[in-house]
Every structure is written in structure tokens, then in C-alpha cells.
Design a protein around this motif. Structure first.
Motif, PDB file in Angstrom:
ATOM      1  N   ASP A 408       0.864  -1.180   0.000  1.00 29.60           N
ATOM      2  CA  ASP A 408       0.000   0.000   0.000  1.00 29.60           C
ATOM      3  C   ASP A 408       0.898   1.227   0.000  1.00 29.60           C
ATOM      4  O   ASP A 408       1.894   1.277   0.728  1.00 29.60           O
ATOM      5  N   ALA A 409       0.545   2.252  -0.816  1.00 30.80           N
ATOM      6  CA  ALA A 409       1.463   3.369  -0.996  1.00 30.80           C
ATOM      7  C   ALA A 409       0.741   4.700  -1.110  1.00 30.80           C
ATOM      8  O   ALA A 409      -0.396   4.783  -1.584  1.00 30.80           O
ATOM      9  N   ALA A 410       1.437   5.751  -0.674  1.00 28.73           N
ATOM     10  CA  ALA A 410       1.042   7.136  -0.916  1.00 28.73           C
ATOM     11  C   ALA A 410       2.332   7.932  -1.035  1.00 28.73           C
ATOM     12  O   ALA A 410       3.398   7.499  -0.587  1.00 28.73           O
ATOM     13  N   ALA A 411       2.245   9.124  -1.658  1.00 24.01           N
ATOM     14  CA  ALA A 411       3.460   9.910  -1.881  1.00 24.01           C
ATOM     15  C   ALA A 411       3.120  11.383  -2.016  1.00 24.01           C
ATOM     16  O   ALA A 411       2.007  11.748  -2.415  1.00 24.01           O
ATOM     17  N   THR A 412       4.095  12.231  -1.701  1.00 22.09           N
ATOM     18  CA  THR A 412       3.951  13.681  -1.850  1.00 22.09           C
ATOM     19  C   THR A 412       5.205  14.238  -2.506  1.00 22.09           C
ATOM     20  O   THR A 412       6.287  13.625  -2.471  1.00 22.09           O
ATOM     21  N   PHE A 413       5.063  15.451  -3.094  1.00 22.30           N
ATOM     22  CA  PHE A 413       6.193  16.121  -3.749  1.00 22.30           C
ATOM     23  C   PHE A 413       6.080  17.614  -3.533  1.00 22.30           C
ATOM     24  O   PHE A 413       5.014  18.199  -3.757  1.00 22.30           O
ATOM     25  N   GLU A 414       7.171  18.218  -3.076  1.00 24.29           N
ATOM     26  CA  GLU A 414       7.225  19.664  -2.885  1.00 24.29           C
ATOM     27  C   GLU A 414       8.190  20.245  -3.912  1.00 24.29           C
ATOM     28  O   GLU A 414       9.412  20.086  -3.808  1.00 24.29           O
TER      29      GLU A 414
END
Length: 508
Positions: A408-414
Motif C-alpha cells: 500500500d502506498a502514498a506519496a507527496t512532492f514539494e
């Protein structure tokens, strides 16, 4: 070995990371307040009576918003009992949790604690035994500058400046038969709408949360949300969701897949809200406030035995959490983040002792539980935009769920800092998962850090408790590598792994 391939691209995003998503909850229940955050005789207590050790741990977790004072407690609460000189405050019977409430902690005390924590307060009003006038009185007390009865009472009680609370809950779980002042959907919807309109006359800048169904298993679920919004759509900003998942030793794989249910719950409420928006030709969107969520261990449900003596802060809902619980909490955080375009408030319940991220002993020490670590990591690292993760990989069925992703995965990018965070859970209890994260389009060049929370070799049920404060926690992870625009990692069985990537120079 299960396989998973994840593709991250800055052109495909869900929306900005909502800072209020990383909230918690303090209710006058059990030992959350008394001997939790507040214990005047504790060696670490400050001049106001709040435990310094618990406050320090709370600062490390860093909840961005804290819901208060309930919960079921609020439906019988008279907020006036908690203001003014302590020696003149009445002791009351708390009918929600069959306890005695001394009212030693009220609005002023809690506001001081929240300011010390540097968190936003999400205040709840009593729409169980009380109504419109009492809600307006409380709002006048907290937010009106001066020159009115209740604002002048606040000033006389020591707060010359308004508390300035923006976020307000219109009651709690009002469809639940256990709730004091339980109502039908139409009764509550009308009351919520009328209370909202009156409160906005006191302060037009507040944000209001209407009660959704107490959980998705309620017979009222769906119909309740539609009926409430039919009355109150244009008067509120959010509708609430609550869920607790029970650890199940007889079906551990379904327990590890609990976030599949959370996904469906959120998407069902979004569909209901948007259907009502279309039906009523409303212009604005009502967002979701997931202001109670957590996991529950067996033995933590002894909350309302009818014949229990009326006691001060009895032990209620005090779970000791395992690695498996931390993994499930991680997947629930992933679910919230993946739906961050509509779920813009989240409160993990509760902060201390009652299903607590933190546990404390009266007169003794305090420590973080296993479930605190995924919360702290995501709150700290999830910044910028939520990425829409394109995922392929092995899936399995459990007794309750079909087609469950093993990873299971989630991700963010700034973009401004060139940093990304990837949050990964391996739900398999016995197999290492081989993961490839294709992230070349993000421009990241360095695996800045990698940490993994998993079972130590040879351990089957490691947990945190008063004797083993550090038994479970993230450890440096050396089974991940970034090359040629892709991270490859081997996730241990039953694990929660966090990767921090950036565009800095390659490490030697």
C-alpha cells in the motif's frame, strides 16, 4: 516474493497536502485529560498542572489540530462548569462514560495547553442536551473581543484577548442510540442548520462541521448524510466521518487490509455529498472531516459497564499496540492522504491513554506507542502536493476483502524544495515485498533517508508498553537504493517504510 511497481509524476497530483489532516483528539474520557495531559502532582507538571513529559511527546508528534472536548462527552457537557475559579466549579456526573467530571480543566486551561503545543483547537458544541443558545454563548465567550456579557466574563476570568477558534463541530455522532440527545436525521439536520446560522451571526468567519453517520456500519449510513445536508448544505463546510478497526487475531489479513474499507467509506460519503450538491444545485463543495479514527485492541472496549462505580478518570480504552497496529495505522494515513482533495481534516483518536498515541502512568513516566510513529513521520514529511500514485503489483484476497494490494502506498512532492516522500506498507505477514518506485520525472537524485518499522528477527508480537518503551519504532533502512531515476527496495514482512528523496547532490 510479491512485486510492486509505483510510478510518480509531478504532472499527476491530487491536490495540496491539507495541514489539518494530521490532527488528534482530546476528550474528557478515561485518563486522556486527567493523569494524561493534566496531572498537577506529577514531577514534570508545569504551573498550570499539565504534564511536561506528555507535552514534550505531543510536541514531537506535532498534531496540527486537536478536537476538544468530545466525543460522546460533549453531548452532556455544560461548558460554563469549566470556567471561573477552580474552587467554585461543580463536580458533575458524566453520563457518557459513567465517570465523575471535576471540571478542573476547562476552556481556559485547555487553550493554554493548546498554545503551548502550538496547535489549532477544533471546538465541539453540545447539541445533545443543549442547543442554539448555548452554542452561541460559547462562541461569544471564545471569539467576541469585548463589550458583551460572555466576552466580558472571559476577560474577567483572565483572558483579555479572544481565543479566536475558527473550527467548530456541531455536536457528535448524533445518529448513535448511545448518544445523549440522539436524534433522527431530520431533527439533527434542522438543528445543525439553525445552530450554524445563529453561530455565524456571532462570528461569520468560523468553519462548521456537521455530524455524519457514526460509522459506515450504521443502518442510517448514507441516508443520514443526504438528509442532514438537505437541511444544512449551505450552512456547513464539512461533514464528519468516524471509524475504528478492531484487531482480529482470527483474521489478521483482513485486519491488515482495513484501509480498503476506509477507502470505500470515504468514497461513499464523497458520492453522497456530491449527489446532494447536484440535487440542490449548490455552488460550493462540502469537504470531509475524518475527526475520529484509529485501531482498537481487544480488551480496550470496556467503556460503559452500567454498574461500574462513578470514578474520577477510570481506565477506559487503554490499548497496548503492536507492529501490526502501526502498519494498519500507516495504511489508514495513506488512505487519508490519497483522498486529501476532499478529506481536509483528520483527527486520530485519542492523543493520550484512550486508544492513545501516547501512554502515561499516574505519577510515572510517559511513552509513545507503536501507532504514533507513522503519524509523526507523515505529519513531518508530507509536504507540497499529493501525488497520484500509479501502482501495479501483486494482490490477494482475504476473508473480508478482495483484490487487496500487498504493498500500500502514498506519496507527496514539494516542487520548491525538490523533495518527495513515499509511504509504503507491506501487508504480507511472511513475505518480503520487492518494490520499484519510478521517480525520475520528479528530478530527485538522492535517497536522503529511509526508515522502516518492522518486527525484529524472531519476534512475532512486539509491542510497546510501560516496560518496553522503545520496543517498536522506525529503524534505519538499508534495503533501498536510488539509481537511474528509480528506487528499488525490499520491504520486510509486516512493515511500514518511509523514503525521503530530494534533488541534492549524491551522497558519497
Amino acid at each position: 516474493m510479491p512485486q510492486s511497481r509505483l510510478v510518480l509524476d509531478p504532472e499527476f497530483t491530487i491536490g495540496p497536502v491539507p495541514r489539518r489532516l494530521f490532527g488528534s483528539f482530546v476528550e474528557h474520557m478515561g485518563r486522556c485529560v486527567y493523569s494524561g495531559i493534566y496531572e498537577p502532582d506529577h514531577p514534570s507538571a508545569d504551573a498550570a498542572g499539565f504534564r511536561g513529559d506528555v507535552l514534550d511527546l505531543s510536541r514531537e508528534l506535532g498534531p496540527t489540530v486537536v478536537r476538544y472536548p468530545g466525543g460522546n462527552f460533549v453531548s452532556g457537557y455544560r461548558w460554563e462548569d469549566g470556567v471561573g475559579p477552580r474552587d467554585q466549579r461543580p463536580e458533575r456526573l458524566d453520563l457518557a462514560w459513567r465517570s465523575r467530571e471535576p471540571n478542573a480543566v476547562g476552556i481556559h486551561e485547555f487553550d493554554g495547553w493548546a498554545r503551548a503545543l502550538d496547535t489549532e483547537v477544533m471546538m465541539a458544541v453540545n447539541l445533545g442536551t443543549r442547543g442554539i443558545q448555548e452554542a452561541c454563548d460559547l462562541l461569544e465567550y471564545t471569539n467576541h473581543p469585548a463589550g458583551s456579557y460572555w466576552s466580558d466574563r472571559r476577560i474577567a476570568n483572565g483572558a483579555s484577548e479572544p481565543f479566536g477558534y475558527r473550527l467548530w463541530c456541531l455536536g457528535n455522532e448524533m445518529d448513535g442510540p448511545w448518544q445523549i440527545g440522539h436524534k433522527t436525521a431530520d431533527e439533527y439536520g434542522r438543528l445543525a442548520a439553525e445552530t450554524a446560522r445563529a453561530m455565524r451571526l456571532v462570528d461569520p468567519d468560523i468553519e462548521l462541521v456537521a455530524c455524519g453517520s457514526s460509522n459506515a456500519q450504521m443502518p442510517t449510513f448514507g441516508d443520514w448524510e443526504a438528509a442532514v445536508l438537505r437541511h444544512a448544505y449551505d450552512d456547513v463546510d464539512y461533514i464528519s466521518l468516524h471509524v475504528y478497526y478492531q484487531a482480529d487475531e482470527d483474521d489478521p489479513d483482513s485486519y491488515l487490509a482495513s484501509a480498503m474499507d476506509m477507502d470505500q467509506f470515504i468514497e461513499g460519503v464523497v458520492a453522497t455529498v456530491d449527489a446532494e450538491k447536484a440535487r440542490g444545485r449548490h455552488r460550493t463543495a462540502v469537504d470531509l472531516s475524518f475527526d475520529e479514527w484509529n485501531v482498537v485492541r481487544a480488551g480496550a472496549e470496556d467503556e460503559r459497564p452500567d454498574r461500574r462505580p462513578w470514578a474520577l478518570h477510570p481506565r477506559l480504552g487503554e490499548s497496548e499496540y503492536t507492529v501490526a497496529d502501526a502498519v494498519v495505522v500507516g495504511t489508514m494515513l495513506n488512505s487519508l492522504l490519497r483522498h486529501g482533495d476532499r478529506v481536509t481534516i483528520g483527527c486520530q483518536a485519542q492523543l493520550v491513554n484512550v486508544l492513545g498515541l501516547i501512554r502515561s502512568e499516574e505519577g510515572g513516566d510517559a511513552w509513545k506507542q507503536s501507532i504514533a510513529h507513522p503519524f509523526e513521520q507523515m505529519r513531518r514529511l508530507a509536504r507540497g502536493q499529493i501525488l497520484r500514485v500509479a501502482a501495479t503489483g501483486d494482490r490477494r484476497d482475504t476473508r473480508r476483502f478482495t483484490d487487496v494490494p500487498i504493498v500500500d502506498a502514498a506519496a507527496t512532492f514539494e516542487e520548491s524544495s525538490g523533495s518527495a516522500a513515499v509511504f509504503l506498507a507491506n501487508r504480507s505477514r511472511s513475505e518480503t515485498a520487492d518494490v520499484t518506485v519510478e521517480c525520475g520525472q520528479l528530478g530527485v537524485r538522492r535517497l536522503r533517508s529511509a526508515g522502516c518499522l518492522s518486527l525484529p528477527d524472531g519476534s512475532a508480537a512486539t509491542l510497546t508498553n510501560r516496560d518496553r518503551h522503545d520496543a517498536v519504532g522506525p529503524q534505519p533502512f538499508d534495503r533501498a537504493d536510488l539509481r537511474d531515476g528509480a528506487v528499488t527496495a525490499q520491504l520486510p514482512p509486516l512493515s511500514w517504510t518511509v523514503l525521503e528523496l530530494d534533488s541534492g547532490p549524491d551522497l558519497p
